[in-house]
Design a protein around this motif. Structure first.
Motif, PDB file in Angstrom:
ATOM      1  N   ILE A   1       0.838  -1.201   0.000  1.00 17.50           N
ATOM      2  CA  ILE A   1       0.000   0.000   0.000  1.00 17.50           C
ATOM      3  C   ILE A   1       0.875   1.253   0.000  1.00 17.50           C
ATOM      4  CG2 ILE A   1      -1.776   1.286   1.270  1.00 17.50           C
ATOM      5  CD1 ILE A   1      -2.607  -1.379   2.555  1.00 17.50           C
ATOM      6  N   TYR A   2       0.456   2.254  -0.753  1.00 17.27           N
ATOM      7  CA  TYR A   2       1.089   3.570  -0.703  1.00 17.27           C
ATOM      8  C   TYR A   2       0.024   4.630  -0.488  1.00 17.27           C
ATOM      9  CZ  TYR A   2       3.296   7.927  -2.035  1.00 17.27           C
ATOM     10  OH  TYR A   2       3.742   9.226  -2.026  1.00 17.27           O
ATOM     11  N   ARG A   3       0.274   5.505   0.473  1.00 18.34           N
ATOM     12  CA  ARG A   3      -0.611   6.644   0.725  1.00 18.34           C
ATOM     13  C   ARG A   3       0.192   7.924   0.568  1.00 18.34           C
ATOM     14  NH1 ARG A   3      -0.727  10.139   4.757  1.00 18.34           N
ATOM     15  NH2 ARG A   3      -2.606  11.378   5.078  1.00 18.34           N
ATOM     16  N   SER A   4      -0.258   8.815  -0.293  1.00 15.39           N
ATOM     17  CA  SER A   4       0.413  10.089  -0.495  1.00 15.39           C
ATOM     18  C   SER A   4       0.212  10.995   0.717  1.00 15.39           C
ATOM     19  CB  SER A   4      -0.127  10.775  -1.753  1.00 15.39           C
ATOM     20  OG  SER A   4       0.344  12.106  -1.839  1.00 15.39           O
ATOM     21  N   SER A   5       1.213  11.799   1.012  1.00 15.61           N
ATOM     22  CA  SER A   5       1.078  12.760   2.120  1.00 15.61           C
ATOM     23  C   SER A   5       0.061  13.847   1.789  1.00 15.61           C
ATOM     24  CB  SER A   5       2.443  13.396   2.423  1.00 15.61           C
ATOM     25  OG  SER A   5       2.968  14.011   1.255  1.00 15.61           O
ATOM     26  N   ASN A   6      -0.328  13.973   0.515  1.00 18.13           N
ATOM     27  CA  ASN A   6      -1.323  14.970   0.095  1.00 18.13           C
ATOM     28  C   ASN A   6      -2.727  14.391  -0.023  1.00 18.13           C
ATOM     29  OD1 ASN A   6       0.713  16.975  -0.219  1.00 18.13           O
ATOM     30  ND2 ASN A   6       1.250  16.109  -2.222  1.00 18.13           N
ATOM     31  N   SER A   7      -2.950  13.194   0.495  1.00 16.27           N
ATOM     32  CA  SER A   7      -4.254  12.552   0.388  1.00 16.27           C
ATOM     33  C   SER A   7      -5.336  13.352   1.098  1.00 16.27           C
ATOM     34  CB  SER A   7      -4.198  11.140   0.982  1.00 16.27           C
ATOM     35  OG  SER A   7      -3.364  10.301   0.228  1.00 16.27           O
ATOM     36  N   THR A   8      -6.507  13.388   0.497  1.00 19.54           N
ATOM     37  CA  THR A   8      -7.645  14.064   1.104  1.00 19.54           C
ATOM     38  C   THR A   8      -8.270  13.172   2.171  1.00 19.54           C
ATOM     39  OG1 THR A   8      -9.206  13.141  -0.501  1.00 19.54           O
ATOM     40  CG2 THR A   8      -8.122  15.222  -1.084  1.00 19.54           C
ATOM     41  N   ASP A   9      -9.107  13.756   3.003  1.00 14.26           N
ATOM     42  CA  ASP A   9      -9.795  12.967   4.034  1.00 14.26           C
ATOM     43  C   ASP A   9     -10.673  11.892   3.406  1.00 14.26           C
ATOM     44  OD1 ASP A   9      -8.602  14.455   5.974  1.00 14.26           O
ATOM     45  OD2 ASP A   9     -10.392  15.611   6.525  1.00 14.26           O
ATOM     46  N   GLU A  10     -11.312  12.215   2.278  1.00 17.42           N
ATOM     47  CA  GLU A  10     -12.156  11.225   1.595  1.00 17.42           C
ATOM     48  C   GLU A  10     -11.321  10.035   1.130  1.00 17.42           C
ATOM     49  OE1 GLU A  10     -15.174  10.861  -2.275  1.00 17.42           O
ATOM     50  OE2 GLU A  10     -14.029  12.703  -1.920  1.00 17.42           O
ATOM     51  N   HIS A  11     -10.157  10.325   0.558  1.00 17.05           N
ATOM     52  CA  HIS A  11      -9.272   9.255   0.105  1.00 17.05           C
ATOM     53  C   HIS A  11      -8.784   8.423   1.278  1.00 17.05           C
ATOM     54  CE1 HIS A  11      -5.409   7.462  -1.102  1.00 17.05           C
ATOM     55  NE2 HIS A  11      -5.930   7.400  -2.316  1.00 17.05           N
ATOM     56  N   ASN A  12      -8.447   9.090   2.387  1.00 13.63           N
ATOM     57  CA  ASN A  12      -7.962   8.376   3.577  1.00 13.63           C
ATOM     58  C   ASN A  12      -9.015   7.438   4.143  1.00 13.63           C
ATOM     59  OD1 ASN A  12      -5.474   9.699   3.466  1.00 13.63           O
ATOM     60  ND2 ASN A  12      -6.196  11.393   4.750  1.00 13.63           N
TER      61      ASN A  12
ATOM     62  N   ILE B   1      -1.863 -12.670   7.681  1.00 11.90           N
ATOM     63  CA  ILE B   1      -1.890 -11.392   6.960  1.00 11.90           C
ATOM     64  C   ILE B   1      -0.531 -10.719   7.103  1.00 11.90           C
ATOM     65  CG2 ILE B   1      -2.960  -9.114   6.767  1.00 11.90           C
ATOM     66  CD1 ILE B   1      -5.434 -10.348   8.184  1.00 11.90           C
ATOM     67  N   LEU B   2      -0.017 -10.186   5.981  1.00 12.62           N
ATOM     68  CA  LEU B   2       1.219  -9.406   5.990  1.00 12.62           C
ATOM     69  C   LEU B   2       1.047  -8.236   5.037  1.00 12.62           C
ATOM     70  CD1 LEU B   2       4.216  -9.014   6.794  1.00 12.62           C
ATOM     71  CD2 LEU B   2       4.815 -10.510   4.862  1.00 12.62           C
ATOM     72  N   ILE B   3       1.242  -7.016   5.536  1.00 12.48           N
ATOM     73  CA  ILE B   3       1.092  -5.808   4.725  1.00 12.48           C
ATOM     74  C   ILE B   3       2.371  -4.987   4.835  1.00 12.48           C
ATOM     75  CG2 ILE B   3      -0.222  -3.690   4.360  1.00 12.48           C
ATOM     76  CD1 ILE B   3      -2.613  -5.030   5.683  1.00 12.48           C
ATOM     77  N   ALA B   4       2.922  -4.594   3.692  1.00 15.39           N
ATOM     78  CA  ALA B   4       4.060  -3.681   3.633  1.00 15.39           C
ATOM     79  C   ALA B   4       3.568  -2.379   3.018  1.00 15.39           C
ATOM     80  CB  ALA B   4       5.196  -4.281   2.804  1.00 15.39           C
ATOM     81  N   ASP B   5       4.018  -1.255   3.564  1.00 15.62           N
ATOM     82  CA  ASP B   5       3.377  -0.012   3.156  1.00 15.62           C
ATOM     83  C   ASP B   5       4.216   1.211   3.462  1.00 15.62           C
ATOM     84  OD1 ASP B   5       2.778   0.625   6.083  1.00 15.62           O
ATOM     85  OD2 ASP B   5       1.745  -1.279   5.796  1.00 15.62           O
ATOM     86  N   ASP B   6       3.844   2.300   2.795  1.00 18.49           N
ATOM     87  CA  ASP B   6       4.317   3.646   3.108  1.00 18.49           C
ATOM     88  C   ASP B   6       3.071   4.491   3.312  1.00 18.49           C
ATOM     89  OD1 ASP B   6       5.335   6.161   3.297  1.00 18.49           O
ATOM     90  OD2 ASP B   6       6.466   6.126   1.425  1.00 18.49           O
ATOM     91  N   PHE B   7       2.718   4.726   4.575  1.00 18.94           N
ATOM     92  CA  PHE B   7       1.482   5.446   4.885  1.00 18.94           C
ATOM     93  C   PHE B   7       1.680   6.948   5.041  1.00 18.94           C
ATOM     94  CE2 PHE B   7      -0.218   1.281   6.531  1.00 18.94           C
ATOM     95  CZ  PHE B   7      -1.211   1.186   5.575  1.00 18.94           C
ATOM     96  N   ASN B   8       2.937   7.416   5.142  1.00 17.09           N
ATOM     97  CA  ASN B   8       3.194   8.854   5.265  1.00 17.09           C
ATOM     98  C   ASN B   8       2.414   9.485   6.422  1.00 17.09           C
ATOM     99  OD1 ASN B   8       5.104   9.939   3.243  1.00 17.09           O
ATOM    100  ND2 ASN B   8       3.721   8.962   1.780  1.00 17.09           N
ATOM    101  N   TYR B   9       2.527   8.892   7.596  1.00 15.08           N
ATOM    102  CA  TYR B   9       1.917   9.466   8.796  1.00 15.08           C
ATOM    103  C   TYR B   9       3.012   9.801   9.804  1.00 15.08           C
ATOM    104  CZ  TYR B   9      -2.993   8.437   7.692  1.00 15.08           C
ATOM    105  OH  TYR B   9      -4.253   8.413   7.128  1.00 15.08           O
ATOM    106  N   PRO B  10       3.774  10.881   9.582  1.00 18.51           N
ATOM    107  CA  PRO B  10       4.826  11.240  10.542  1.00 18.51           C
ATOM    108  C   PRO B  10       4.272  11.671  11.900  1.00 18.51           C
ATOM    109  CG  PRO B  10       4.535  12.977   8.908  1.00 18.51           C
ATOM    110  CD  PRO B  10       3.710  11.822   8.443  1.00 18.51           C
TER     111      PRO B  10
END
Length: 301
Positions: free
Chosen positions: A117-128, A147-156
């Motif tokens: 999964i990749y989540r952009s740091s510019n994601s809107t609330d609707e997208h999130n 279950i195993l998930i690898a991701d970049d969620f961009n939640y600093p």
């Protein structure tokens, strides 16, 4: 080729920030450490005059799965000796979400759900919210034992080590953390943006932080996921219909909203959707039986 039962498979994760100019370096790493599964986020460049072809991302000896309608792109590579398949997304409103799911056959009736999964740091609330819903639907699938998930969620804003967030409770980071806190265990990468989640304790071993690909500011991550699976020719086996759960299979098919799944699609897209649904439902409720070819059991080093 004989079927071998292997205890644990080796995983590699990278946020590539465009893989096109780093594929050679990735291939050198793959040849050196020989992973079974490779997860890549941000596989595509931020801006490109031309569409990137799947063949430009391929690695010899691996089956490549990519997400539909990618923006930055996510990829999962499975060794060709693994019995796996790509799954369709679990929610109907997830077209713009950068996620890919694959199913991997383990021993017996066990199955592993893999996500990238990749989540952009510019994601809107609707997208999130759509992403949160997609993850919730994925991890709630009872037909997958692991279950195993690898991701970049961009939640600093999230302190992953302590499962705390620096914003107020209405912030999207707190909603996301609430979604996954009780159902997963987290393995974090050094910059706290790239992570791996799994649903059981003590399933991940031999964790190693790797240098970045090229000049990317994201480091890599390698680890062993402890489970038993079959390695060998995927054709040395068949579905074991005699032990299938046809009651649950029929019930699952009855729950499908055909108008929602097929509405507005041409015949080719509708056929692909029906095929993906049948593969997923069949894989969940009819076990895969391997032929009794003698094989040697091996354990990881």
């Amino acid at each position: 080729m004989c079927i071998t039962i292997v205890f644990g498979f080796f995983c590699l994760y990278y946020n590539a920030d465009s893989l096109l100019n780093k594929r050679g370096e990735l291939e050198l790493t793959v040849n050196r450490i020989n992973p079974d599964i490779i997860f890549i986020t941000e596989s595509l460049p931020k801006a490109s005059r031309f569409s990137v072809q799947v063949s430009e991302l391929g690695i010899s000896g691996y089956q490549l799965f990519t997400n539909d309608d990618p923006k930055r792109g996510v990829c999962v590579y499975h060794k060709e000796t693994l019995t796996c398949r790509q799954l369709k997304k679990f929610t109907s409103d997830s077209k713009d979400i950068e996620v890919i799911w694959t199913g991997l056959e383990l021993t017996g009736r066990d199955k592993l759900l893999l996500g990238c999964i990749y989540r952009s740091s510019n994601s809107t609330d609707e997208h999130n919210l759509k992403l949160n819903h997609e993850i919730t639907q994925g991890v709630s699938r009872k037909c997958y034992s692991n279950i195993l998930i690898a991701d970049d969620f961009n939640y600093p804003e999230i302190d992953w080590a302590n499962c705390l967030y620096s914003k107020n409770y209405k912030h999207m980071s707190s909603l996301f953390l609430g979604n996954i806190r009780d159902s997963t265990n987290m393995l974090q990468e050094a910059n706290i943006l790239d992570l791996s989640f799994n649903d059981e304790e003590d399933m991940i071993d031999k964790i190693e932080f790797l240098g970045p690909l090229g000049k990317c500011h994201h480091g890599g991550l390698s680890f062993t996921y402890k489970c038993c699976y079959h390695q060998g020719s995927p054709h040395q086996g068949k579905l074991h219909y005699k032990h299938g759960d046809f009651f649950q299979l029929r019930q699952k098919l009855h729950e499908i909203d055909c108008e929602e799944e097929l509405g507005g699609k041409d015949k080719d897209a509708a056929f692909d959707t029906i095929q993906a649904i049948l593969q997923e439902v069949t894989g969940c409720h009819i076990p895969f039986r391997y032929f009794s070819t003698p094989g040697k059991k091996t354990r990881p080093d």
